[in-house]
Design a protein around this motif. Sequence first.
Motif, PDB file in Angstrom:
ATOM      1  N   ASP A  37       0.829  -1.207   0.000  1.00  9.06           N
ATOM      2  CA  ASP A  37       0.000   0.000   0.000  1.00  9.06           C
ATOM      3  C   ASP A  37       0.861   1.253   0.000  1.00  9.06           C
ATOM      4  O   ASP A  37       0.560   2.234  -0.703  1.00  9.06           O
ATOM      5  CB  ASP A  37      -0.928  -0.010   1.217  1.00  9.06           C
ATOM      6  N   GLU A  38       1.940   1.247   0.788  1.00  9.86           N
ATOM      7  CA  GLU A  38       2.829   2.404   0.812  1.00  9.86           C
ATOM      8  C   GLU A  38       3.499   2.618  -0.543  1.00  9.86           C
ATOM      9  O   GLU A  38       3.684   3.759  -0.986  1.00  9.86           O
ATOM     10  CB  GLU A  38       3.886   2.219   1.906  1.00  9.86           C
ATOM     11  N   PHE A  39       3.847   1.547  -1.192  1.00 14.39           N
ATOM     12  CA  PHE A  39       4.486   1.668  -2.511  1.00 14.39           C
ATOM     13  C   PHE A  39       3.523   2.288  -3.525  1.00 14.39           C
ATOM     14  O   PHE A  39       3.913   3.119  -4.355  1.00 14.39           O
ATOM     15  CB  PHE A  39       4.954   0.283  -2.981  1.00 14.39           C
ATOM     16  N   GLU A  60       3.283   6.108  -2.903  1.00 14.25           N
ATOM     17  CA  GLU A  60       4.457   6.850  -3.359  1.00 14.25           C
ATOM     18  C   GLU A  60       4.588   6.836  -4.881  1.00 14.25           C
ATOM     19  O   GLU A  60       5.197   7.751  -5.453  1.00 14.25           O
ATOM     20  CB  GLU A  60       5.713   6.242  -2.730  1.00 14.25           C
ATOM     21  N   ASN A  61       4.054   5.864  -5.514  1.00 20.13           N
ATOM     22  CA  ASN A  61       4.142   5.739  -6.983  1.00 20.13           C
ATOM     23  C   ASN A  61       2.737   5.609  -7.553  1.00 20.13           C
ATOM     24  O   ASN A  61       2.246   4.491  -7.800  1.00 20.13           O
ATOM     25  CB  ASN A  61       4.974   4.521  -7.381  1.00 20.13           C
ATOM     26  N   PRO A  62       2.058   6.748  -7.733  1.00 23.36           N
ATOM     27  CA  PRO A  62       0.695   6.665  -8.278  1.00 23.36           C
ATOM     28  C   PRO A  62       0.705   6.097  -9.699  1.00 23.36           C
ATOM     29  O   PRO A  62       1.714   6.120 -10.399  1.00 23.36           O
ATOM     30  CB  PRO A  62       0.209   8.102  -8.245  1.00 23.36           C
ATOM     31  N   ARG A  63      -0.432   5.634 -10.117  1.00 25.79           N
ATOM     32  CA  ARG A  63      -0.572   5.007 -11.432  1.00 25.79           C
ATOM     33  C   ARG A  63      -0.315   6.029 -12.537  1.00 25.79           C
ATOM     34  O   ARG A  63      -0.917   7.097 -12.563  1.00 25.79           O
ATOM     35  CB  ARG A  63      -1.970   4.405 -11.584  1.00 25.79           C
ATOM     36  N   GLY A  64       0.587   5.731 -13.439  1.00 25.71           N
ATOM     37  CA  GLY A  64       0.908   6.613 -14.558  1.00 25.71           C
ATOM     38  C   GLY A  64       1.982   7.623 -14.267  1.00 25.71           C
ATOM     39  O   GLY A  64       2.310   8.436 -15.139  1.00 25.71           O
ATOM     40  N   SER A  65       2.559   7.608 -13.060  1.00 26.56           N
ATOM     41  CA  SER A  65       3.585   8.609 -12.741  1.00 26.56           C
ATOM     42  C   SER A  65       4.883   8.371 -13.497  1.00 26.56           C
ATOM     43  O   SER A  65       5.652   9.299 -13.719  1.00 26.56           O
ATOM     44  CB  SER A  65       3.859   8.600 -11.226  1.00 26.56           C
ATOM     45  N   GLY A  66       5.114   7.193 -13.873  1.00 30.09           N
ATOM     46  CA  GLY A  66       6.356   6.911 -14.592  1.00 30.09           C
ATOM     47  C   GLY A  66       6.274   7.145 -16.087  1.00 30.09           C
ATOM     48  O   GLY A  66       7.279   7.100 -16.789  1.00 30.09           O
TER      49      GLY A  66
END
Length: 362
Positions: free
Chosen positions: A345-347, A350-356
């Motif tokens: 859940d923490e991951f 910190e890394n929302p969907r589509g942020s990369g």
Amino acid sequence: MAEEPKSLKSVFEAAEQKRLALEGAFESSSPSYREDLAFALKSYQECLQIIDRISLFSSNEGLEDISTSDLPYMLVHYRIAELLQRVSTSSPQERKASLDTTRQAYERFLHLLDNYSILSASDRKLFAKYNDDPSSFSTISTKDPTARRNAKIANFKAEKELKQKLAYMRQSPRYLEDGGDEEAVRELHLANIAFCVHMTFQGLEGINREMEVLAQAPIPLIPPATTVEEDERRRRESLGNNDYSERLDGSLQRLQSNFKGPLLSQDGKPLRPFTLTANRQELQQGVFRPGHNLPTMSIDEYLEEERRRGNIIEGGGEASMRQPEPNEDDMEKADEETMKARYWDEFKEENPRGSGNTLNRG
């Protein structure tokens, strides 16, 4: 009362009528076709006998010495060769003999024309080439595929032109034998002879090609003239009537005689069949045993041995989809699963969907 001898003209006309009838026939295997073919060949052979008896052609004469009405008789050998090509045979040997006779008829026809200097310059060259090596004669000497194709086209065109010329001359009243111009009729006969010469060289080449195929045909073990009954009778006579038997195995007395007497000769050569064994007891034990190998372990033992060797793959399939039920009393396992879910859940926070994805930003 003695039978009146037939004239050459009447016999030749009868043969020509049968030959023309055979050209329009389609059923070459019918009895009537074979009868007409035999009659035509017999008539042409009779023409040759009459020609020889009256000495119609002589080596001391030239073309100008032959009358116009006698020119068709120069084609008798060619007509015989033409009809011999249609004779049906039942074996390769008979076909070879028929082709040899056909070749001889073609050769006599060409020699007759050569004696009277009727052959053209190109035909004389072909005839000389044939005399050098008759068995390998070919109207096309080159092996180049393109040149051979062009030569075949040229031969076909020459044959077509000769046929068209003959058809035109025969339709013209000027070339009719009855009431036509004698010089024109003579020209018609010479044109027909030229066409027959062209077809003769084609026929000789075809004979060589067919001979090459027949040379590869297998030789029959039984002569074609003999029947099965004759072969059986010959075999019985060779074996002798006293010792002959239809049985494939020998008599009991003969079989027993093979196992009597010494095993080896003085030179050490075996005199009768024998079997080598380790000892007599082993031979006795193997008399009533089954012909196949009996099993040495059960199926369960075999599977256990294969599992021990690692030849049985376990898992996979439906078994891999089954999730083990959690044990509520195992607190350590429960805490481990809780920490794993919290870390996940923490991951995600910190890394929302589509942020990369930095390529599709506007």
